[in-house]
Design a protein around this motif. Structure first.
Motif, PDB file in Angstrom:
ATOM      1  N   ARG A 261       0.834  -1.208   0.000  1.00 49.03           N
ATOM      2  CA  ARG A 261       0.000   0.000   0.000  1.00 49.03           C
ATOM      3  C   ARG A 261       0.865   1.253   0.000  1.00 49.03           C
ATOM      4  O   ARG A 261       0.596   2.211  -0.751  1.00 49.03           O
ATOM      5  N   GLN A 262       1.922   1.259   0.794  1.00 54.36           N
ATOM      6  CA  GLN A 262       2.786   2.430   0.871  1.00 54.36           C
ATOM      7  C   GLN A 262       3.511   2.671  -0.448  1.00 54.36           C
ATOM      8  O   GLN A 262       3.580   3.802  -0.948  1.00 54.36           O
ATOM      9  N   VAL A 263       4.048   1.599  -1.027  1.00 59.53           N
ATOM     10  CA  VAL A 263       4.813   1.751  -2.265  1.00 59.53           C
ATOM     11  C   VAL A 263       3.931   2.217  -3.415  1.00 59.53           C
ATOM     12  O   VAL A 263       4.309   3.108  -4.189  1.00 59.53           O
ATOM     13  N   LEU A 264       2.738   1.629  -3.556  1.00 61.66           N
ATOM     14  CA  LEU A 264       1.893   1.944  -4.699  1.00 61.66           C
ATOM     15  C   LEU A 264       1.070   3.214  -4.516  1.00 61.66           C
ATOM     16  O   LEU A 264       0.693   3.856  -5.498  1.00 61.66           O
ATOM     17  N   GLU A 265       0.792   3.589  -3.281  1.00 60.02           N
ATOM     18  CA  GLU A 265       0.018   4.809  -3.055  1.00 60.02           C
ATOM     19  C   GLU A 265       0.905   6.023  -2.834  1.00 60.02           C
ATOM     20  O   GLU A 265       0.471   7.160  -3.065  1.00 60.02           O
ATOM     21  N   GLN A 266       2.144   5.799  -2.413  1.00 55.07           N
ATOM     22  CA  GLN A 266       3.096   6.898  -2.237  1.00 55.07           C
ATOM     23  C   GLN A 266       4.446   6.531  -2.859  1.00 55.07           C
ATOM     24  O   GLN A 266       5.464   6.471  -2.173  1.00 55.07           O
ATOM     25  N   PRO A 267       4.467   6.267  -4.168  1.00 56.95           N
ATOM     26  CA  PRO A 267       5.712   5.827  -4.811  1.00 56.95           C
ATOM     27  C   PRO A 267       6.784   6.911  -4.745  1.00 56.95           C
ATOM     28  O   PRO A 267       6.504   8.092  -4.937  1.00 56.95           O
ATOM     29  N   GLN A 268       8.013   6.486  -4.482  1.00 63.12           N
ATOM     30  CA  GLN A 268       9.126   7.418  -4.328  1.00 63.12           C
ATOM     31  C   GLN A 268      10.020   7.475  -5.573  1.00 63.12           C
ATOM     32  O   GLN A 268      10.756   8.434  -5.752  1.00 63.12           O
ATOM     33  N   HIS A 269       9.956   6.457  -6.397  1.00 63.58           N
ATOM     34  CA  HIS A 269      10.845   6.395  -7.549  1.00 63.58           C
ATOM     35  C   HIS A 269      10.096   6.748  -8.832  1.00 63.58           C
ATOM     36  O   HIS A 269       8.911   6.423  -8.977  1.00 63.58           O
ATOM     37  N   GLU A 270      10.785   7.382  -9.751  1.00 60.84           N
ATOM     38  CA  GLU A 270      10.166   7.810 -11.005  1.00 60.84           C
ATOM     39  C   GLU A 270       9.535   6.639 -11.750  1.00 60.84           C
ATOM     40  O   GLU A 270       8.430   6.751 -12.282  1.00 60.84           O
ATOM     41  N   TYR A 271      10.216   5.523 -11.765  1.00 64.97           N
ATOM     42  CA  TYR A 271       9.700   4.371 -12.505  1.00 64.97           C
ATOM     43  C   TYR A 271       8.435   3.814 -11.855  1.00 64.97           C
ATOM     44  O   TYR A 271       7.471   3.485 -12.546  1.00 64.97           O
ATOM     45  N   THR A 272       8.414   3.720 -10.530  1.00 67.17           N
ATOM     46  CA  THR A 272       7.219   3.244  -9.839  1.00 67.17           C
ATOM     47  C   THR A 272       6.050   4.187 -10.089  1.00 67.17           C
ATOM     48  O   THR A 272       4.919   3.741 -10.329  1.00 67.17           O
ATOM     49  N   ARG A 273       6.301   5.479 -10.042  1.00 68.10           N
ATOM     50  CA  ARG A 273       5.235   6.443 -10.323  1.00 68.10           C
ATOM     51  C   ARG A 273       4.690   6.236 -11.730  1.00 68.10           C
ATOM     52  O   ARG A 273       3.482   6.324 -11.967  1.00 68.10           O
ATOM     53  N   GLY A 274       5.585   5.934 -12.674  1.00 63.75           N
ATOM     54  CA  GLY A 274       5.147   5.676 -14.040  1.00 63.75           C
ATOM     55  C   GLY A 274       4.294   4.430 -14.145  1.00 63.75           C
ATOM     56  O   GLY A 274       3.257   4.431 -14.831  1.00 63.75           O
ATOM     57  N   LEU A 275       4.690   3.356 -13.462  1.00 57.46           N
ATOM     58  CA  LEU A 275       3.896   2.128 -13.470  1.00 57.46           C
ATOM     59  C   LEU A 275       2.496   2.375 -12.914  1.00 57.46           C
ATOM     60  O   LEU A 275       1.506   1.862 -13.447  1.00 57.46           O
ATOM     61  N   VAL A 276       2.418   3.141 -11.835  1.00 60.53           N
ATOM     62  CA  VAL A 276       1.120   3.424 -11.218  1.00 60.53           C
ATOM     63  C   VAL A 276       0.234   4.219 -12.175  1.00 60.53           C
ATOM     64  O   VAL A 276      -0.954   3.921 -12.343  1.00 60.53           O
ATOM     65  N   LYS A 277       0.803   5.215 -12.842  1.00 62.54           N
ATOM     66  CA  LYS A 277       0.024   6.021 -13.788  1.00 62.54           C
ATOM     67  C   LYS A 277      -0.483   5.172 -14.949  1.00 62.54           C
ATOM     68  O   LYS A 277      -1.634   5.307 -15.376  1.00 62.54           O
ATOM     69  N   VAL A 278       0.379   4.300 -15.465  1.00 64.50           N
ATOM     70  CA  VAL A 278      -0.030   3.439 -16.572  1.00 64.50           C
ATOM     71  C   VAL A 278      -1.129   2.481 -16.128  1.00 64.50           C
ATOM     72  O   VAL A 278      -2.118   2.275 -16.834  1.00 64.50           O
ATOM     73  N   SER A 279      -0.990   1.897 -14.929  1.00 64.38           N
ATOM     74  CA  SER A 279      -1.989   0.938 -14.457  1.00 64.38           C
ATOM     75  C   SER A 279      -3.344   1.602 -14.227  1.00 64.38           C
ATOM     76  O   SER A 279      -4.388   0.967 -14.371  1.00 64.38           O
ATOM     77  N   ARG A 280      -3.327   2.877 -13.867  1.00 67.82           N
ATOM     78  CA  ARG A 280      -4.570   3.614 -13.640  1.00 67.82           C
ATOM     79  C   ARG A 280      -5.091   4.279 -14.905  1.00 67.82           C
ATOM     80  O   ARG A 280      -6.099   4.988 -14.875  1.00 67.82           O
ATOM     81  N   LYS A 281      -4.393   4.096 -16.021  1.00 70.04           N
ATOM     82  CA  LYS A 281      -4.759   4.679 -17.314  1.00 70.04           C
ATOM     83  C   LYS A 281      -4.918   6.191 -17.212  1.00 70.04           C
ATOM     84  O   LYS A 281      -5.854   6.787 -17.770  1.00 70.04           O
ATOM     85  N   GLN A 282      -3.981   6.801 -16.492  1.00 70.77           N
ATOM     86  CA  GLN A 282      -4.002   8.254 -16.366  1.00 70.77           C
ATOM     87  C   GLN A 282      -3.613   8.897 -17.692  1.00 70.77           C
ATOM     88  O   GLN A 282      -2.898   8.307 -18.505  1.00 70.77           O
ATOM     89  N   ARG A 283      -4.059  10.140 -17.869  1.00 73.37           N
ATOM     90  CA  ARG A 283      -3.774  10.873 -19.101  1.00 73.37           C
ATOM     91  C   ARG A 283      -2.851  12.052 -18.829  1.00 73.37           C
ATOM     92  O   ARG A 283      -2.811  12.595 -17.730  1.00 73.37           O
ATOM     93  N   THR A 284      -2.098  12.412 -19.848  1.00 73.83           N
ATOM     94  CA  THR A 284      -1.205  13.561 -19.740  1.00 73.83           C
ATOM     95  C   THR A 284      -2.012  14.849 -19.892  1.00 73.83           C
ATOM     96  O   THR A 284      -3.220  14.829 -20.133  1.00 73.83           O
ATOM     97  N   GLU A 285      -1.331  15.987 -19.782  1.00 72.87           N
ATOM     98  CA  GLU A 285      -2.018  17.272 -19.910  1.00 72.87           C
ATOM     99  C   GLU A 285      -2.608  17.458 -21.303  1.00 72.87           C
ATOM    100  O   GLU A 285      -3.557  18.221 -21.488  1.00 72.87           O
ATOM    101  N   THR A 286      -2.054  16.763 -22.287  1.00 71.48           N
ATOM    102  CA  THR A 286      -2.568  16.865 -23.652  1.00 71.48           C
ATOM    103  C   THR A 286      -3.715  15.896 -23.927  1.00 71.48           C
ATOM    104  O   THR A 286      -4.263  15.865 -25.028  1.00 71.48           O
ATOM    105  N   GLY A 287      -4.064  15.070 -22.920  1.00 69.62           N
ATOM    106  CA  GLY A 287      -5.164  14.149 -23.072  1.00 69.62           C
ATOM    107  C   GLY A 287      -4.779  12.765 -23.522  1.00 69.62           C
ATOM    108  O   GLY A 287      -5.633  11.876 -23.623  1.00 69.62           O
ATOM    109  N   LEU A 288      -3.501  12.546 -23.805  1.00 71.16           N
ATOM    110  CA  LEU A 288      -3.046  11.227 -24.227  1.00 71.16           C
ATOM    111  C   LEU A 288      -2.838  10.326 -23.015  1.00 71.16           C
ATOM    112  O   LEU A 288      -2.536  10.801 -21.918  1.00 71.16           O
TER     113      LEU A 288
END
Length: 283
Positions: free
Chosen positions: A239-266
């Motif tokens: 829970r701590q790692v995935l909800e409060q990721p500290q590393h750039e790569y982990t943050r990227g994995l979380v964003k991809v898994s949540r299908k988050q979009r960039t500021e341009t909508g992609l």
């Protein structure tokens, strides 16, 4: 009495198929005790499956492993193959990803199951092994008569549950599940994962789940290790790692898994490169 523990201590795996060695895993330290669950996540090529296969000495001959792989007080990297054959399956089980490739299409489930059980316990009779096989199937909500089926007659989810039952039949203390539900639809995946966790809790298994799916790990694992290009970049409570990721790569994995979009909508995609420095001692 101290609980049984499987520990990877400063593990490095190098492949040398030709003249240029390639480090698949570098200086990774992880551990899991019986009764607990650990997830190892990362994209393809991160080294996660290499870690899982290293636990039971199933890496190809071109792989060189250094460090220590401790099963309680025994370093498995320094035991003879005869001793490792006694450990593989009976102390540490493995659930493969592709059930159709793992099961022999020309033999019935009964034949393959009985052979697996008697390989680990050659003193028992064929009829006793068949009884144990039926018990193992029922533990995973599979009718006993499925022993008479051939692999191609079963659904992917049924075959995968049979693979799990075969891995659990020798009653190992630890089980490595290597992408064991990734080829299934979401409903089958969740059902099989819940069955595996039910057995894990009832038996008190130490379970390592190797996966690229953060949803699977979040649902099933108490702790998680994030691998990036062979380096351990984050390690701690899930829970701590995935909800409060500290590393750039982990943050990227979380964003991809949540299908988050960039500021341009992609849809967000992983960056081409992330910091490759391992984050040791992160909890």
């Amino acid at each position: 009495m101290q609980a049984e523990r499987l520990s990877f201590e400063d593990i490095t795996v190098t492949y040398s198929p030709h003249s240029n060695p390639v480090s698949a895993v570098r200086n990774v330290s992880l551990s899991v005790e019986v009764g607990h669950t650990l997830g190892i996540v990362g994209e393809s090529g991160s080294g996660k499956s290499t870690m899982g296969l290293a636990a039971i000495h199933l890496l190809p001959k071109s792989a060189k492993i250094t460090g220590r792989l401790m099963l309680n007080d025994e370093d498995l990297l320094r035991v003879p193959e005869k001793r490792m054959r006694a450990i593989r399956g009976r102390k540490i089980g493995l659930i493969f990803q592709d059930s159709l490739a793992s099961l022999n299409p020309v033999f019935s489930i009964r034949s393959q199951f009985v052979q697996t059980i008697r390989q680990h316990d050659p003193e028992i009779s064929g009829s006793e092994a068949a009884r144990r096989a039926g018990d193992a199937l029922e533990e995973l909500d599979i009718p006993r008569d499925r022993l008479n089926a051939f692999p191609h007659e079963l659904s992917g989810g049924m075959r995968q549950r049979i693979m799990i039952a075969m891995a659990l039949a020798p009653k190992p203390s630890f089980v490595v599940a290597d992408e064991s539900t990734s080829d299934l639809d979401t409903i089958s995946q969740r059902r099989i994962l819940d069955l595996l966790l039910r057995v894990q809790k009832s038996r008190g298994l130490g379970l390592i789940i190797v996966s690229h799916d953060l949803g699977v790990v979040h649902h099933a694992c108490e702790k998680v290790a994030v691998l990036y290009r062979g380096d351990l970049v984050e390690y701690g409570y899930t829970r701590q790692v995935l909800e409060q990721p500290q590393h750039e790569y982990t943050r990227g994995l979380v964003k991809v898994s949540r299908k988050q979009r960039t500021e341009t909508g992609l849809l967000y995609t992983l960056p081409s490169r992330a910091a490759a420095t391992a984050m040791k001692d992160h909890v």
